[in-house]
Design an enzyme around this catalytic site. Structure first.
Site, PDB file in Angstrom:
ATOM      1  N   CYS A   7       0.772  -1.239   0.000  1.00 46.25           N
ATOM      2  CA  CYS A   7       0.000   0.000   0.000  1.00 46.25           C
ATOM      3  C   CYS A   7       0.806   1.293   0.000  1.00 46.25           C
ATOM      4  CB  CYS A   7      -0.972  -0.021   1.166  1.00 46.25           C
ATOM      5  SG  CYS A   7      -0.197  -0.416   2.720  1.00 46.25           S
ATOM      6  N   HIS A  62      -1.594   6.263   5.464  1.00 43.57           N
ATOM      7  CA  HIS A  62      -0.441   5.366   5.480  1.00 43.57           C
ATOM      8  C   HIS A  62       0.768   5.897   4.715  1.00 43.57           C
ATOM      9  CE1 HIS A  62       0.767   0.851   5.890  1.00 43.57           C
ATOM     10  NE2 HIS A  62       1.390   1.644   6.746  1.00 43.57           N
TER      11      HIS A  62
END
Length: 196
Positions: A7, A62
């Protein structure tokens, strides 16, 4: 940009148009505050914001574990979701039990499954900015460990999928599909779908 196997690199590539290795982002970022997308990096949100777009992040960030390196510092005028990687879908904390769920630059607690909360925030953003160009970066938390779905979403797969994790994955994807449908319905209701 290019998609990567995990990710944080994919997010960095998408938002910058550059290879994430330029920023030292080679895998999922942890809690080290020095491992973040550098603040001097120009992002898609900054480019679009400078062009008059309303910019909003809904969901997973993130790309930095603190608000000092969060979405509001990278061109997003509004941000709602979670800072870290995986989260508990109902309690919204990170696997280390650190707070992660936030609105703009404040940690919050609120009830509900992350998928439903993110869909509600996304539809609210669309409604709020329907009269001007906007960039909505919507990043759902599923299907990602921990897989946590209630009976509404697991029941259709009971008896046809025996393995618990596969059943929960199917339920999570179905839940997310439903949430995306709510976002698309909002675009239809606001007559924006043809311009999206």
């Amino acid at each position: 940009f290019y998609v990567f196997p995990t990710c944080s690199p994919t997010r960095a590539a998408l938002l910058t148009g550059r290879n994430p290795s330029r920023f030292g982002i080679l895998g999922p970022l942890g809690l080290d505050p020095t491992a973040s997308l550098p603040l001097e990096t120009v992002t898609l949100a900054e480019w679009l914001g400078d062009s008059g777009y309303a910019t909003g992040l809904v969901g997973k960030w993130h790309l930095g574990p603190t608000f000092d390196f969060g979405p509001r510092r990278q061109g997003f005028q509004s941000a709602y979701g979670y800072l870290h990687g995986q989260i508990d879908q109902f309690k919204h904390h990170y696997k280390t039990l650190d707070k992660s769920w936030f609105r703009d630059e404040e940690f919050i607690d609120e009830p509900g499954h992350a998928t439903d909360l993110l869909a509600r925030a996304a539809t609210g953003f669309i409604e709020q900015h329907r009269e001007r160009p906007f960039f909505l970066y919507l990043c759902f938390s599923v299907p990602h460990y921990p897989l946590q779905e209630d009976e509404t979403w697991t029941r259709p797969y009971e008896g046809s999928i025996e393995h618990k994790d596969r059943l929960l994955n199917a339920a999570a994807v179905t839940h997310m599909d439903d949430a995306i449908g709510r976002v698309l319905d909002t675009l239809d209701r606001t007559n924006l779908r043809a311009q999206t």
